[in-house]
Design a protein around this motif. Structure first.
Motif, PDB file in Angstrom:
ATOM      1  N   SER A 283      23.443 111.510 -86.546  1.00 21.37           N
ATOM      2  CA  SER A 283      22.887 110.831 -85.376  1.00 21.37           C
ATOM      3  C   SER A 283      22.046 109.601 -85.734  1.00 21.37           C
ATOM      4  O   SER A 283      21.991 108.637 -84.965  1.00 21.37           O
TER       5      SER A 283
ATOM      6  N   PHE B  59      26.694 122.067 -91.354  1.00 22.25           N
ATOM      7  CA  PHE B  59      26.306 121.122 -90.300  1.00 22.25           C
ATOM      8  C   PHE B  59      25.863 119.807 -90.922  1.00 22.25           C
ATOM      9  O   PHE B  59      25.092 119.791 -91.886  1.00 22.25           O
TER      10      PHE B  59
ATOM     11  N   ASP C 197      24.273 116.081 -89.875  1.00 18.32           N
ATOM     12  CA  ASP C 197      23.627 115.275 -88.844  1.00 18.32           C
ATOM     13  C   ASP C 197      23.859 113.791 -89.127  1.00 18.32           C
ATOM     14  O   ASP C 197      23.341 113.249 -90.101  1.00 18.32           O
TER      15      ASP C 197
ATOM     16  N   LEU D 196      26.440 121.480 -80.254  1.00 15.68           N
ATOM     17  CA  LEU D 196      27.058 121.415 -81.576  1.00 15.68           C
ATOM     18  C   LEU D 196      26.229 122.180 -82.611  1.00 15.68           C
ATOM     19  O   LEU D 196      26.769 122.902 -83.461  1.00 15.68           O
ATOM     20  N   ARG D 197      24.928 122.023 -82.547  1.00 15.37           N
ATOM     21  CA  ARG D 197      24.044 122.762 -83.456  1.00 15.37           C
ATOM     22  C   ARG D 197      24.151 124.277 -83.210  1.00 15.37           C
ATOM     23  O   ARG D 197      24.129 125.073 -84.144  1.00 15.37           O
TER      24      ARG D 197
ATOM     25  N   ASN E 235      24.584 117.453 -78.672  1.00 15.75           N
ATOM     26  CA  ASN E 235      24.211 117.861 -80.028  1.00 15.75           C
ATOM     27  C   ASN E 235      23.557 119.236 -80.068  1.00 15.75           C
ATOM     28  O   ASN E 235      23.682 119.970 -81.051  1.00 15.75           O
ATOM     29  N   GLU E 236      22.878 119.593 -79.002  1.00 13.75           N
ATOM     30  CA  GLU E 236      22.312 120.936 -78.929  1.00 13.75           C
ATOM     31  C   GLU E 236      23.427 121.980 -78.940  1.00 13.75           C
ATOM     32  O   GLU E 236      23.313 123.021 -79.593  1.00 13.75           O
TER      33      GLU E 236
ATOM     34  N   THR F 283      29.766 117.999 -87.237  1.00 15.46           N
ATOM     35  CA  THR F 283      28.736 116.960 -87.250  1.00 15.46           C
ATOM     36  C   THR F 283      28.133 116.784 -85.858  1.00 15.46           C
ATOM     37  O   THR F 283      28.683 117.239 -84.860  1.00 15.46           O
ATOM     38  N   THR F 284      27.034 116.091 -85.818  1.00 16.66           N
ATOM     39  CA  THR F 284      26.488 115.636 -84.535  1.00 16.66           C
ATOM     40  C   THR F 284      27.340 114.472 -84.041  1.00 16.66           C
ATOM     41  O   THR F 284      28.247 114.001 -84.736  1.00 16.66           O
ATOM     42  N   THR F 285      27.009 113.977 -82.879  1.00 15.75           N
ATOM     43  CA  THR F 285      27.638 112.759 -82.386  1.00 15.75           C
ATOM     44  C   THR F 285      27.065 111.555 -83.127  1.00 15.75           C
ATOM     45  O   THR F 285      25.964 111.610 -83.682  1.00 15.75           O
TER      46      THR F 285
END
Length: 222
Positions: free
Chosen positions: A178, A174, A176, A163-164, A160-161, A150-152
């Motif tokens: 956020s 993935f 998201d 993580l992506r 997040n960049e 997941t994102t933060t």
């Protein structure tokens, strides 16, 4: 045959196929690695007495417990464990993975990577965090493990960049989340004197995270 009869028949067939597909998915073990949002031990100094995801009101209201309860309705024999891997966030380039060998021995079918809030932007360069997450994930998993990341929760574009990137490079699922952390209604503001604790997801925020993860998990194919 009348068109509407044909339509009903087709809908029944499609529904039957979907139900059959759902039954064919088998998940026996899920590991969740994260930080204080996933689980945090009691700490009276910050107004925390519970041993669950900060800052859910009760043990059964954090995203892990909500997710587990939901998934066990689909997979009654599901084992699900979690661990706060905060040290990895702060020492991701030098940490010895062997301290988490007990998680590796669990041999999870699915590993959920739900972290990043404690990473510091100044420590990020090239894809160093992404590469470390990849190495850590492969250490913890088996050749058959599926990964979800997941994102933060709080806005953190640089983290997040990374993580992506690791999700894209490895074709991981993935999620998201956020947007949840951009809405104060999803935080425990006013419920704790400590502002850091209060900025964590409240019950509403935890529920949103659990629903997003549940949707993704039930859609994957093992």
């Amino acid at each position: 045959m009348r068109p509407w009869v044909l339509g009903i028949g087709l809908a029944i067939v499609l529904l039957s196929c979907k139900e059959e597909k759902d039954r064919s998915i088998s998940i026996n073990k899920i590991l969740v690695i994260g930080n204080s949002i996933t689980i945090h031990p009691p700490d009276p100094s910050i107004g925390r007495n519970g041993n669950w995801g900060m800052a859910a009101s009760e043990a059964d209201q954090d995203y892990f417990s909500l997710l587990k309860d939901n998934l066990q309705s689909y997979f009654p024999d599901l084992e699900m464990i979690r661990e706060n891997v905060y040290p990895f966030e702060r020492e991701f380039e030098t940490i010895d993975f062997e301290q988490y060998s007990h998680l590796r021995e669990f041999e999870a079918d699915v590993i959920i990577i739900r972290l990043g809030e404690n990473n510091i932007d100044a420590e990020l360069s090239n894809w160093n965090l992404a590469e470390s997450i990849q190495d850590f994930a492969f250490y913890l998993g088996t050749t058959n493990t599926k990964f979800i990341i997941t994102t933060t929760f709080w806005p953190s574009p640089n983290v997040n960049e990374q993580l992506r990137h690791v999700a894209s490079q490895n074709h991981w699922e993935f999620v998201d989340i956020s947007a949840f952390g951009s809405n104060p209604a999803n935080m425990a503001i006013g419920q704790f004197e400590d502002n850091a604790v209060a900025s964590h997801p409240n019950d509403q925020g935890m529920l949103a995270i659990s629903k997003a993860l549940s949707t993704k998990i039930l859609a994957i194919e093992l």
